[in-house]
Design a protein around this motif. Sequence first.
Motif, PDB file in Angstrom:
ATOM      1  N   ALA A 413       0.826  -1.209   0.000  1.00  0.00           N
ATOM      2  CA  ALA A 413       0.000   0.000   0.000  1.00  0.00           C
ATOM      3  C   ALA A 413       0.861   1.261   0.000  1.00  0.00           C
ATOM      4  N   LEU A 414       1.917   1.255   0.800  1.00  0.00           N
ATOM      5  CA  LEU A 414       2.812   2.409   0.818  1.00  0.00           C
ATOM      6  C   LEU A 414       3.507   2.577  -0.529  1.00  0.00           C
ATOM      7  N   GLY A 415       3.934   1.477  -1.109  1.00  0.00           N
ATOM      8  CA  GLY A 415       4.562   1.548  -2.422  1.00  0.00           C
ATOM      9  C   GLY A 415       3.610   2.058  -3.485  1.00  0.00           C
ATOM     10  N   LEU A 416       2.352   1.597  -3.444  1.00  0.00           N
ATOM     11  CA  LEU A 416       1.363   2.047  -4.424  1.00  0.00           C
ATOM     12  C   LEU A 416       1.107   3.535  -4.285  1.00  0.00           C
ATOM     13  N   LEU A 417       1.060   4.030  -3.054  1.00  0.00           N
ATOM     14  CA  LEU A 417       0.853   5.466  -2.841  1.00  0.00           C
ATOM     15  C   LEU A 417       1.988   6.274  -3.459  1.00  0.00           C
ATOM     16  N   CYS A 418       3.219   5.852  -3.248  1.00  0.00           N
ATOM     17  CA  CYS A 418       4.374   6.577  -3.800  1.00  0.00           C
ATOM     18  C   CYS A 418       4.392   6.486  -5.332  1.00  0.00           C
ATOM     19  N   CYS A 419       4.125   5.302  -5.868  1.00  0.00           N
ATOM     20  CA  CYS A 419       4.144   5.131  -7.326  1.00  0.00           C
ATOM     21  C   CYS A 419       3.020   5.919  -7.989  1.00  0.00           C
ATOM     22  N   ALA A 420       1.856   5.969  -7.349  1.00  0.00           N
ATOM     23  CA  ALA A 420       0.746   6.744  -7.899  1.00  0.00           C
ATOM     24  C   ALA A 420       1.078   8.232  -7.928  1.00  0.00           C
ATOM     25  N   ALA A 421       1.800   8.701  -6.920  1.00  0.00           N
ATOM     26  CA  ALA A 421       2.200  10.113  -6.907  1.00  0.00           C
ATOM     27  C   ALA A 421       3.147  10.411  -8.068  1.00  0.00           C
ATOM     28  N   VAL A 422       4.090   9.503  -8.327  1.00  0.00           N
ATOM     29  CA  VAL A 422       5.010   9.691  -9.448  1.00  0.00           C
ATOM     30  C   VAL A 422       4.263   9.647 -10.773  1.00  0.00           C
ATOM     31  N   ALA A 423       3.352   8.665 -10.927  1.00  0.00           N
ATOM     32  CA  ALA A 423       2.599   8.537 -12.175  1.00  0.00           C
ATOM     33  C   ALA A 423       1.714   9.756 -12.409  1.00  0.00           C
ATOM     34  N   THR A 424       1.133  10.298 -11.355  1.00  0.00           N
ATOM     35  CA  THR A 424       0.300  11.492 -11.500  1.00  0.00           C
ATOM     36  C   THR A 424       1.113  12.661 -12.054  1.00  0.00           C
TER      37      THR A 424
END
Length: 434
Positions: A413-424
């Motif tokens: 979940a923490l990784g997904l949050l960070c990756c989603a921020a980068v993708a955004t």
Amino acid sequence: MYLTDRSAPAGASTDQPRRRGLRPGVAPVVLVLGTVSLITDISSEMVTAVLPLYLVSTLGFSPLAFGTLDGVYNGVSALVQLTGGHLADRIRNHKLLAGLGYGLSALCKPLLLLVSSIGALGTVLALDRTGKGLRTAPRDAMISLSTPSGKQGRAFGVHRAMDTTGAMLGPLAAFLILSAAADGYDAVFGVSACVAVLGVVVLVLFVPGRRQGGTDRPAPGERQAAGTAAADAAGRPPVRVREALALLRLPRLRALAGCAALLGLTTVSDAFVYLLLQRRAGIGEQWFTLLPLGTAVVFLLLAVPVGALADRVGQHTVFLAGHAALLTGYALLLWAPDTPALPFLVLALHGVFYAATDGVLPAALADVVPEQLRASGLAIVGTSQALARFCCSLAFGAAWTVWGDGPALAASALGLLCCAAVATRVLRPRGSDA
């Protein structure tokens, strides 16, 4: 940059004819391919629904061993997608490659009746996913090439809705077979094989061998131009590997493939989500096969409207919103109170995630990749995502074995949050691209 930027490399055909009277529906080939996917998904999801319990509870596999097999099941197709996509473009026969893929997967279903060791199971699952890898890009290319630019999201939404109908019926069929048959798992695998063969038959008999246009049948005045275009296509030399690899020079394709891979690295596989939900909510094993049904129902209801929404507001916005829904589902599994509503909320968010990503991803390539390389472009993006999810399955299975299921999901979940921020940030619209 826009995920669906309108620019394309030299040779791309993005100016499609726009005529009044275009029917609001989708091309017939989309509906036929949707029927093939519906039948095939009944077969595949019958196996997928029982596989986690069969491996963990019946055969006694550890989470690490299951994670390895699950990674093979969901990730080995990545190594084949590029080959399938390139060959389909090279021989200009998407139906042939798709048919080979569907046929190989159908042949693997009865083999599940004969194997029980991790090595043999891994081999059969790898062959099954090889079939999926061969068929995915050619099938999606047939959908994309038969659909006008402004209706890509809707067309893929219709196909995914039909595909998901099969994903909904598969677990239900597995549940009924397990309830009625004495040797339930063998019965599920046997029926799955028969259904898979039916899907291949429908493909062979009803899917046209050549690409159908994305608009209505051409008017008499347009037929000569269409014939000339077909002759030019026939006269072109075969697509070379170098041309397919040159697609990676396209900034928008690289951005899409990179973000799909980045987010895939933290996307826990469906099987693990269902296992976590079963443990978290205390769901009995007899009800386990119905968990994918919840995801499929929501996916089915939302696939078409969400696809149409992506055509209007932009694929990148819907794609990222889907991952936000998945992250919310992870949070509920980790921290929500144990209430009767928990399984329904998690499965609903899981279905929203698929509705907002599964068809939107290939639809985003319609105006980026030239027609003669469409299957190759779809394969590049699909491969990046599949390889990432393969790595995620291995890592999550190892983390569960060492740390336990809760810490493993929290890390994801923490990784997904960070990756989603980068993708955004990468996919954020910019004024220069408008």
